[in-house]
Write a protein that holds these residues in place. Structure first.
Motif, mmCIF file in Angstrom:
data_model
loop_
_atom_site.group_PDB
_atom_site.id
_atom_site.type_symbol
_atom_site.label_atom_id
_atom_site.label_comp_id
_atom_site.label_asym_id
_atom_site.label_seq_id
_atom_site.Cartn_x
_atom_site.Cartn_y
_atom_site.Cartn_z
ATOM 1 N N VAL A 118 0.806 -1.225 0.000
ATOM 2 C CA VAL A 118 0.000 0.000 0.000
ATOM 3 C C VAL A 118 0.839 1.275 0.000
ATOM 4 O O VAL A 118 0.457 2.275 -0.607
ATOM 5 C CB VAL A 118 -1.018 -0.024 1.179
ATOM 6 N N HIS A 119 2.014 1.276 0.649
ATOM 7 C CA HIS A 119 2.814 2.500 0.697
ATOM 8 C C HIS A 119 3.585 2.736 -0.599
ATOM 9 O O HIS A 119 4.075 3.829 -0.825
ATOM 10 C CB HIS A 119 3.824 2.455 1.837
ATOM 11 N N GLY A 120 3.764 1.691 -1.421
ATOM 12 C CA GLY A 120 4.512 1.840 -2.667
ATOM 13 C C GLY A 120 6.017 1.943 -2.417
ATOM 14 O O GLY A 120 6.483 1.841 -1.275
ATOM 15 N N TYR A 121 6.769 2.143 -3.513
ATOM 16 C CA TYR A 121 8.233 2.134 -3.415
ATOM 17 C C TYR A 121 8.816 3.439 -3.955
ATOM 18 O O TYR A 121 9.831 3.445 -4.617
ATOM 19 C CB TYR A 121 8.804 0.953 -4.198
ATOM 20 N N SER A 122 8.152 4.563 -3.680
ATOM 21 C CA SER A 122 8.620 5.839 -4.219
ATOM 22 C C SER A 122 9.807 6.368 -3.422
ATOM 23 O O SER A 122 10.100 5.910 -2.314
ATOM 24 C CB SER A 122 7.489 6.866 -4.154
ATOM 25 N N ASP B 80 14.527 -8.675 1.963
ATOM 26 C CA ASP B 80 13.308 -8.016 1.503
ATOM 27 C C ASP B 80 12.952 -8.611 0.153
ATOM 28 O O ASP B 80 13.803 -9.184 -0.531
ATOM 29 C CB ASP B 80 13.514 -6.501 1.365
ATOM 30 N N ILE B 81 11.681 -8.456 -0.220
ATOM 31 C CA ILE B 81 11.243 -8.986 -1.507
ATOM 32 C C ILE B 81 11.611 -8.038 -2.652
ATOM 33 O O ILE B 81 11.721 -8.449 -3.795
ATOM 34 C CB ILE B 81 9.719 -9.256 -1.465
ATOM 35 N N SER B 82 11.827 -6.766 -2.328
ATOM 36 C CA SER B 82 12.111 -5.756 -3.359
ATOM 37 C C SER B 82 13.611 -5.586 -3.576
ATOM 38 O O SER B 82 14.331 -5.131 -2.684
ATOM 39 C CB SER B 82 11.499 -4.409 -2.948
ATOM 40 N N VAL C 208 11.207 -8.342 12.847
ATOM 41 C CA VAL C 208 10.376 -7.896 11.744
ATOM 42 C C VAL C 208 9.704 -6.599 12.197
ATOM 43 O O VAL C 208 9.124 -6.532 13.269
ATOM 44 C CB VAL C 208 9.395 -9.016 11.330
ATOM 45 N N CYS C 209 9.882 -5.559 11.395
ATOM 46 C CA CYS C 209 9.479 -4.241 11.844
ATOM 47 C C CYS C 209 8.578 -3.577 10.799
ATOM 48 O O CYS C 209 9.021 -3.323 9.667
ATOM 49 C CB CYS C 209 10.756 -3.424 12.042
ATOM 50 N N LEU C 210 7.328 -3.345 11.154
ATOM 51 C CA LEU C 210 6.372 -2.645 10.281
ATOM 52 C C LEU C 210 6.176 -3.358 8.944
ATOM 53 O O LEU C 210 6.100 -2.735 7.896
ATOM 54 C CB LEU C 210 6.823 -1.179 10.072
ATOM 55 N N VAL C 211 6.113 -4.679 9.010
ATOM 56 C CA VAL C 211 5.953 -5.513 7.812
ATOM 57 C C VAL C 211 4.695 -6.373 7.903
ATOM 58 O O VAL C 211 3.944 -6.486 6.935
ATOM 59 C CB VAL C 211 7.195 -6.415 7.614
ATOM 60 N N ASP D 235 11.541 -13.891 -0.034
ATOM 61 C CA ASP D 235 10.122 -13.748 0.311
ATOM 62 C C ASP D 235 9.953 -14.317 1.710
ATOM 63 O O ASP D 235 10.349 -15.464 1.975
ATOM 64 C CB ASP D 235 9.296 -14.561 -0.700
ATOM 65 N N LEU D 236 9.379 -13.550 2.577
ATOM 66 C CA LEU D 236 9.363 -14.046 3.953
ATOM 67 C C LEU D 236 8.340 -15.143 4.191
ATOM 68 O O LEU D 236 8.327 -15.750 5.262
ATOM 69 C CB LEU D 236 9.311 -12.908 4.967
ATOM 70 N N TYR D 237 7.544 -15.463 3.164
ATOM 71 C CA TYR D 237 6.696 -16.661 3.258
ATOM 72 C C TYR D 237 7.485 -17.930 2.925
ATOM 73 O O TYR D 237 7.000 -19.042 3.144
ATOM 74 C CB TYR D 237 5.536 -16.575 2.258
ATOM 75 N N ALA E 174 16.163 1.366 6.708
ATOM 76 C CA ALA E 174 15.954 2.422 7.699
ATOM 77 C C ALA E 174 16.123 1.908 9.139
ATOM 78 O O ALA E 174 16.712 2.595 9.984
ATOM 79 C CB ALA E 174 14.563 3.034 7.513
ATOM 80 N N GLN E 175 15.594 0.695 9.404
ATOM 81 C CA GLN E 175 15.785 0.113 10.749
ATOM 82 C C GLN E 175 17.129 -0.608 10.823
ATOM 83 O O GLN E 175 17.760 -0.645 11.885
ATOM 84 C CB GLN E 175 14.667 -0.894 11.079
ATOM 85 N N THR E 176 17.556 -1.170 9.702
ATOM 86 C CA THR E 176 18.821 -1.926 9.668
ATOM 87 C C THR E 176 19.960 -1.083 10.214
ATOM 88 O O THR E 176 20.775 -1.537 11.019
ATOM 89 C CB THR E 176 19.164 -2.332 8.205
#
Ligand SMILES: C[S@@+](CC[C@H](N)C(=O)[O-])C[C@H]1O[C@@H](n2cnc3c(N)ncnc32)[C@H](O)[C@@H]1O
Length: 273
Positions: free
Chosen positions: A11-15, A72-74, A115-118, A99-101, A54-56
């Motif tokens: 939802v937040h996108g990757y901008s 991360d997946i991206s 895991v933070c805000l994921v 992929d964390l699945y 950012a958290q890393t």
């Protein structure tokens, strides 16, 4: 920098703006959510959903005697994270696309996973948590930090501001996520059989006497995030432009000298038995 990849429905996108927001958020919340993110020396830690790092940059610097694998997946976000960590001369992090699945790691190899805000973005947080548990050693700790938009309260109160926040909640729900997942960390951790589960609410309280939170949290983290769903919320017919703009104006109104804003993050820890 052009962050386009990743899960389509994120939802937040990757901008570029979102990358900046994630860094503002992490820097502002450092002492509130990571004051106790301290791993035993020589821990092997998995950070899942590291985004642009950012958290890393915070947790790796706080734990110089531990080694991190951040996934991360991206791929584009990982490239940005790699550049950031290199520019800060942080040497204890390795990045990997995953992929964390379906993590590309053997069972029981990590001492801790964070895991933070994921989880708020995932359609099946239980599956993801079970996957993180799988790669933890017995006795290893799982940490999750999540927000909960239902915890936002402010002065002056405004039905328009609540309605703008609700747009974000609805869009996240439509894409399979849950903006109110913070309150569910305890049942989620219990449902995957972790022991010693402790949930620690971390309240952000901002008024004019705390200008770093007024700027760093109300303006640059929270309201920027809500503004980010403007076009999609209008396109989807969840709101109209006038109502949404009134909501954003009222969120900014809380940053004035008599304004107040409160929001709670939830930090969960549990042990694999
Ligand atoms: C809000 S960002 C948080 C990034 C970082 N943890 C932070 O707090 O700044 C969520 C991240 O989760 C990642 N993500 C979403 N679904 C994922 C999945 N299935 N596997 C791995 N990462 C995923 C996204 O690509 C994005 O970078």
């Amino acid at each position: 920098m052009d962050l386009k990849e990743g899960s389509d429905n994120y939802v937040h996108g990757y901008s570029n703006r979102e990358a900046l927001r994630l860094n503002d958020q992490a820097d502002t919340l450092d002492n509130i959510i990571h004051n106790d993110t301290i791993f035993p020396k020589e821990s092997f830690v998995l950070e899942a959903g590291c985004g642009v790092g950012a958290q890393t940059k915070i947790i790796a610097a706080k734990n110089p005697d531990s080694n991190f694998i951040s996934v991360d997946i991206s791929e584009d976000s990982l490239n940005e994270a790699g550049k950031l960590i290199k520019s800060l001369c942080i040497k204890n992090v390795e990045f990997k696309q995953a992929d964390l699945y379906n993590l590309p790691f053997k069972d029981a190899i990590f001492d801790s996973a964070i895991v933070c805000l994921v989880l708020e973005h995932l359609h099946d947080p239980v599956k993801a948590l079970n996957e993180l548990k799988r790669v933890l050693k017995t006795g290893g700790t799982l940490i999750a930090i999540e927000g909960d938009h239902g915890s936002a309260l402010f002065y002056p109160d405004s039905k328009y501001a609540h309605s703008a926040i609700e747009c974000q909640i609805q869009l996240q729900k439509q894409s399979g996520g849950n903006s109110n997942i913070g309150r569910e960390l305890y049942p989620l951790f219990k449902s995957i059989g972790l022991s010693d589960v402790v949930i620690s609410p971390r309240m952000i309280y901002a008024d004019a006497s705390r200008p770093w939170l007024v700027n760093g949290f109300i303006k640059n983290t929270f309201t920027t995030m809500i503004e980010g769903v403007r076009n999609k919320a209008i396109q989807e017919g969840i709101t109209d432009r006038l109502t949404f703009e009134k909501g954003i104006k009222d969120l900014y109104r809380t940053t004035e000298p008599d304004g107040v804003f409160c929001y709670t993050f939830f930090k969960g820890t549990g042990t694999k038995i």
